[in-house]
Design an enzyme around this catalytic site. Structure first.
Site, PDB file in Angstrom:
ATOM      1  CG  HIS A  27       5.486  -8.383  -1.460  1.00 66.71           C
ATOM      2  ND1 HIS A  27       6.914  -9.080  -1.747  1.00 66.71           N
ATOM      3  CD2 HIS A  27       5.734  -7.328  -1.784  1.00 66.71           C
ATOM      4  CE1 HIS A  27       7.834  -8.063  -1.926  1.00 66.71           C
ATOM      5  NE2 HIS A  27       6.950  -6.961  -2.009  1.00 66.71           N
ATOM      6  CD  GLU A  50      10.388  -5.819  -4.225  1.00 63.10           C
ATOM      7  OE1 GLU A  50      10.031  -6.381  -3.128  1.00 63.10           O
ATOM      8  OE2 GLU A  50      10.012  -4.708  -4.770  1.00 63.10           O
ATOM      9  CD  GLU A  52       3.518  -3.594  -0.995  1.00 67.51           C
ATOM     10  OE1 GLU A  52       4.550  -2.968  -1.577  1.00 67.51           O
ATOM     11  OE2 GLU A  52       3.969  -4.588  -0.235  1.00 67.51           O
ATOM     12  CG  HIS A  53       4.536  -5.166  -5.821  1.00 61.67           C
ATOM     13  ND1 HIS A  53       5.943  -4.837  -6.754  1.00 61.67           N
ATOM     14  CD2 HIS A  53       5.006  -5.114  -4.476  1.00 61.67           C
ATOM     15  CE1 HIS A  53       6.768  -4.802  -5.610  1.00 61.67           C
ATOM     16  NE2 HIS A  53       6.640  -4.963  -4.407  1.00 61.67           N
TER      17      HIS A  53
END
Length: 764
Positions: A48, A129, A51-52
C-alpha cells in the site's frame, strides 16, 4: 468500430490495445501482479505504501512533471489501488497527451526515487487512512469475510499499513521498499492496457516504448488456492442497515468463464417488472445487489455478491432459486442480456472500461461459457456474511480491525419464491391517448434515437431524500426501456439531478409513467443513511446549500433528434411535467456555513466559492487548472493536512465557482478554511506565454469533449434562459491579466463562500 489487440512483448509485458475511434479521452492502466499478500511479514502495509510512493519523483520526472500533478493540470483523472494479489495505476487525459502520460507511468513504475521526505509523508497519510477505515462499514465487512479463510494465511494479516507498522527507521523502510520493488516490478509481472482513438499501430508503439523502461524478468510463482474454514458463515455487528454477502470461490477459472460473471450480473440486476432484482424489491427482501471480486488471479477467483437486506434467509433461498432459473434460459434470452451488458460497458469512459477489464467485469464476446459458470457456482465453496445492528457478536481483533463476530447459519426459508421472467417477452401494446396540451420542448436536430433531458428549474435543487425516492420509482422504468432498445439514467450532474433517456419508437407507455415517477411527495421522505466517507456526505449535501430554493416539481425539457412527429408526441406526454416559465434567476445563497452530523471522527470541509458574474468562465476554469496541482502539493505533501485534498472548478446548482475539499484526522474545519483562503490569496500566476497556451489548449479540449447529447441539451436549455457557458472566443481571449483579475475577484468574494463541515456524532 472498436478494435482490440492483445500482445506479449519480448520482455514478457502483456499488452491489451483498444482502438476506439469516437473516444474523446484516452486512458492507460498498468497492473502488476503483486499485492498485499506478497509483503514481507516484517512490513505489513508495504504494498500500500509503495502504491502511494510511486506517484512521487521518478528518474525522469520530478516535481510538477510527475504523473499526478501533470494529469491534474491537464484536467484529467488518475488513481491507483492495492489488491490482495495485484496493484494498478491508471489515468485518463485528452488523446493528444496519452504518449506523455504513458511515459510518466512507465518511469514511475520502473525507476522510483523513494525520497525520504515522501516516504515519511505517505506513511503519515496511510496512518490517517487506517484510522479512517476503522469505522468504514464496507472495509469491516470485507475484514470479517477474510476471517473465514483458513489458507492462505495472508488473508488474516494486517495489510493497510500504519505509522506503528512502518516504524521510525526510515533507512530500513526505504531498503524494504527497494527490495520489494526490484523483486516484483518487472515486465513479466506487468500488464499494460491502452485505449483511445489512436490507431492500433500507434498504441502498439506506445506499448513498446513503455516496455523499454521496465526490466525483464518474472517473480517466482507464489499464488495459493483459497480454502475456507469448515464453519464458513459468520455474522458481524454493524451500525449500518442490514447486508448479506454471499461469496463463491471458483477454482481453475478461465477468462472465458470469468467474463460471464458480467452477464450473470446483468441478469440478476434486472429491475424491469418481474425481473430478478425487481422481484426482490417487490417482496421487500432487498433493495440493492452489487458484485465484487475479493481476490482474482490465475489459481482461482473469489466472487462476492452483496445484498442490502433485512431478510437474509429469504435472500439465500432466492439466490439459489434464481441460479436454477438461469440454467433454463434460452439462447435468445442470453444473447439479449449479453447485448445489454455490452451496451452498458460501451457507455463507460475509456478509463472506466480499462478498470472493468483489469478488475474482472468486462462482458464476454459470446454466451458460450455461461452454462459452465452456472455449474461452477453450484459446486463452489461458499462463505456468507450477515451484518446488522441486531447481531450480538464477541470482540475479535483481526487484520487491524476490532470486530464483533459470531457464528451464523441462515435459517430455512418456508415462504413462496416469486417467479422470474427474463426478456425478450411478448408485449401487447395498449392504445394510449396523450394529453391535449404540449409542453415547452427545446428541440435540437440530430440523429435518431431521440434523446430526452429533463431537469428542474435553474438554481433549484432536488433534496437527497426526494432524489432517492425518484430513483427507486425510475429504476424499473429504465430497465424496461433498455429491454425495448432505449436507455435511461437519473443522476446528479453539476449538482443538478436530471433524467436522460434515449427513446425508441413506441415509447408512449413509458412516457405516460413519468409524471408519477418524478413527483415530489408532499411529506418529507426518509433521508438516506449518511455516506461512510465524510467528504462524500458533504458533497451530497452541497447542492441544497448552494441552490436558491428547493425544486418545485416542474421540469425543463429538451430533446435531441427524433422526427417532427415523434417530437410532437413527446411534447404532449410531457405536458403534465413541463410548463412555460421564464425561470427568473434569484441570487444564490451565499456566505453560509452549515454543519453536518457524521459518525466519522475526521474533520471534513467542503467550501464552494461562487464566481462573480464579471469573471469569465475561461479565466475561472483556467485558474482552477493552475491551482489544482499546487493546492495538492501544499496541503497534501508539504503541510500533510490529510488524505482528501482537492481544489477544482465546479458548477453546482447552476453556479460556477471553485470547490475546495479537505478531510483531515487532526485539523479543525476553521483551520482548514483559513488554509484555503491563504492559499487563494498567496497563489502566484506566472507570465509565461507557453503556460497560457497550454491552458488554452486544455480548455479547448474540454470544449471538444463536451459534445455528448446531454451536454448539448444542457447548453441549449441554459442559452434559452440567458445563462452563460464556456465558449471558444473567451478561451482565445484569455490573458494572464484576466487570470489575476479572476483571482482578485474570488478573494474579494470570499465572504460569499458556502461552507459545509462535519460534526462527529458517535454511533450507538
Amino acid at each position: 468500430m472498436v478494435e482490440t489487440r492483445q500482445l506479449r512483448l519480448h520482455k514478457g509485458l502483456r499488452v491489451t490495445l483498444i482502438h476506439q475511434p469516437d473516444a474523446q479521452q484516452a486512458a492507460a492502466l498498468a497492473q502488476v501482479a503483486v499485492g498485499s499478500h506478497d509483503e514481507p511479514d516484517a512490513w505489513p502495509g508495504l504494498a500500500h505504501l509503495l502504491e502511494h510512493l510511486l506517484f512521487s519523483d521518478s528518474a525522469r520526472f520530478q516535481g510538477d512533471e510527475r504523473l499526478m500533478p501533470w494529469v491534474q493540470a491537464a484536467g484529467g483523472r488518475l488513481n491507483a489501488t492495492t489488491l490482495p494479489r495485484s496493484s494498478a495505476w491508471f489515468f485518463e487525459v485528452e488523446p493528444a497527451l496519452l504518449a506523455e502520460g504513458a511515459a510518466r507511468l512507465a518511469d514511475m513504475l520502473a525507476a522510483p526515487q523513494f525520497p525520504s521526505e515522501a516516504i515519511a509523508q505517505e506513511a503519515a497519510v496511510i496512518d490517517a487512512e487506517y484510522r479512517l477505515i476503522q469505522q468504514h462499514t464496507p472495509s469491516r465487512r470485507e475484514a470479517a469475510l477474510y476471517t473465514r479463510v483458513s489458507a492462505p494465511s495472508a488473508f488474516q494479516r494486517f495489510h493497510i499499513g500504519s505509522r506503528e507498522a512502518f516504524g521510525d527507521d526510515m533507512a530500513a523502510l526505504k531498503e524494504a521498499l527497494h527490495q520489494f520493488h526490484q523483486r516484483f516490478f518487472v515486465a513479466g509481472e506487468t500488464q499494460l492496457l491502452l485505449q483511445g482513438p489512436q490507431s492500433l499501430a500507434a498504441l502498439e508503439q506506445l506499448a513498446h516504448d513503455f516496455a523499454g523502461r521496465l526490466p525483464s524478468g518474472r517473480a517466482a510463482p507464489r499464488a495459493e488456492e483459497i480454502r475456507f474454514l469448515s464453519q464458513a458463515d459468520i455474522a458481524l455487528t454493524t451500525h449500518s442497515p442490514g447486508a448479506l454477502g454471499i461469496t463463491f470461490y471458483l477454482h481453475d477459472f478461465t477468462h472465458d468463464v470469468r467474463d460471464n460473471v458480467t452477464l450473470l450480473r446483468e441478469f440478476l440486476q434486472d429491475e424491469a417488472p418481474d425481473g430478478a432484482m425487481h422481484s426482490l424489491r417487490q417482496q421487500a427482501w432487498a433493495q440493492q445487489l452489487t458484485f465484487s471480486w475479493l481476490s482474482l488471479d490465475a489459481t482461482g477467483s473469489w466472487l462476492a455478491l452483496q445484498f442490502d437486506t433485512e431478510q437474509p434467509d429469504a435472500v439465500c433461498a432466492w439466490l439459489a432459486h434464481a441460479l436454477r432459473a438461469l440454467a433454463h434460459t434460452s439462447s435468445a434470452q442470453r444473447a439479449h442480456y449479453l447485448q445489454l451488458a455490452q451496451q452498458r460497458f460501451a457507455a463507460l469512459t475509456p478509463l472506466d472500461q480499462l478498470r472493468e477489464r483489469a478488475f474482472g467485469f468486462a462482458p464476454p464476446a459470446q454466451t458460450t461459457h455461461f452454462s459452465a459458470l452456472l455449474r461452477q457456482l453450484a459446486q463452489a465453496p461458499q462463505a456468507r456474511l450477515w451484518s446488522a445492528a441486531s447481531v450480538q457478536g464477541e470482540a475479535t481483533e483481526t487484520q487491524g480491525f476490532s470486530l464483533q463476530l459470531q457464528p451464523w447459519t441462515p435459517g430455512h426459508f418456508h415462504g413462496a419464491l416469486p417467479p422470474l421472467r427474463f426478456h425478450p417477452l411478448a408485449h401487447r401494446h395498449a392504445e394510449l391517448t396523450p394529453p391535449a396540451d404540449r409542453a415547452p420542448l427545446i428541440s435540437l436536430a440530430g440523429d435518431a434515437p431521440a434523446t430526452l433531458l429533463l431537469r428542474p428549474p435553474f438554481f433549484t435543487a432536488v433534496s437527497p431524500a426526494d432524489a432517492a425516492a425518484i430513483d427507486r420509482r425510475l429504476r424499473p422504468l429504465f430497465a424496461l426501456l433498455r429491454h425495448q432498445g432505449g436507455a435511461g439514467s437519473w443522476r446528479e450532474a453539476q449538482g443538478v439531478w436530471q433524467l436522460e433517456a434515449q427513446l425508441p419508437a413506441g415509447s408512449e407507455g413509458w412516457l405516460a409513467s413519468l409524471p408519477d415517477a418524478l413527483r415530489l411527495d408532499g411529506s418529507p421522505p426518509a433521508e438516506p443513511p449518511p455516506d461512510d466517507v465524510a467528504i462524500r456526505e458533504l458533497l451530497r449535501q452541497l447542492p441544497q446549500a448552494v441552490a436558491a430554493r428547493s425544486a418545485t416539481g416542474r421540469w425543463r425539457a429538451a430533446l435531441y433528434g427524433g422526427s417532427p412527429e415523434q417530437q410532437a408526441v413527446i411534447a404532449q406526454w410531457l405536458a403534465p411535467l413541463a410548463r412555460e416559465s421564464d425561470d427568473p434567476c434569484p441570487p444564490p445563497r451565499a456566505g453560509r456555513c452549515l454543519t453536518v452530523a457524521h459518525p466519522s471522527r475526521d474533520r471534513a470541509l467542503l467550501l464552494f466559492l461562487p464566481a462573480p458574474p464579471e469573471v469569465s468562465l475561461a479565466a475561472l476554469r483556467a485558474l482552477a487548472l493552475l491551482m489544482e496541482p499546487r493546492f495538492f502539493q501544499r496541503m497534501r505533501v508539504e503541510q500533510q493536512i490529510g488524505y482528501v485534498v482537492s481544489c477544482r472548478y465546479q458548477r453546482c446548482a447552476d453556479r460556477d465557482g471553485i470547490l475546495f475539499a479537505l478531510q483531515s484526522p487532526d485539523v479543525a474545519p476553521d483551520a482548514l478554511r483559513a488554509q484555503c483562503e491563504t492559499f487563494l490569496q498567496q497563489f502566484a500566476i506566472a507570465e509565461e506565454a507557453e503556460r497560457l497556451a497550454t491552458l488554452q489548449s486544455r480548455l479547448c479540449a474540454q470544449l471538444t469533449a463536451a459534445s455528448a447529447r446531454a451536454e448539448k441539451l444542457q447548453r441549449a436549455l441554459r442559452q434559452a434562459h440567458g445563462l452563460r457557458d464556456l465558449g471558444r472566443a473567451s478561451v482565445d481571449a484569455l490573458t494572464p491579466q484576466a487570470l489575476r483579475q479572476a483571482q482578485a475577484q474570488l478573494v474579494i468574494g470570499w465572504p460569499g463562500a458556502v461552507a459545509l463541515e462535519t460534526r462527529c456524532v458517535e454511533t450507538q
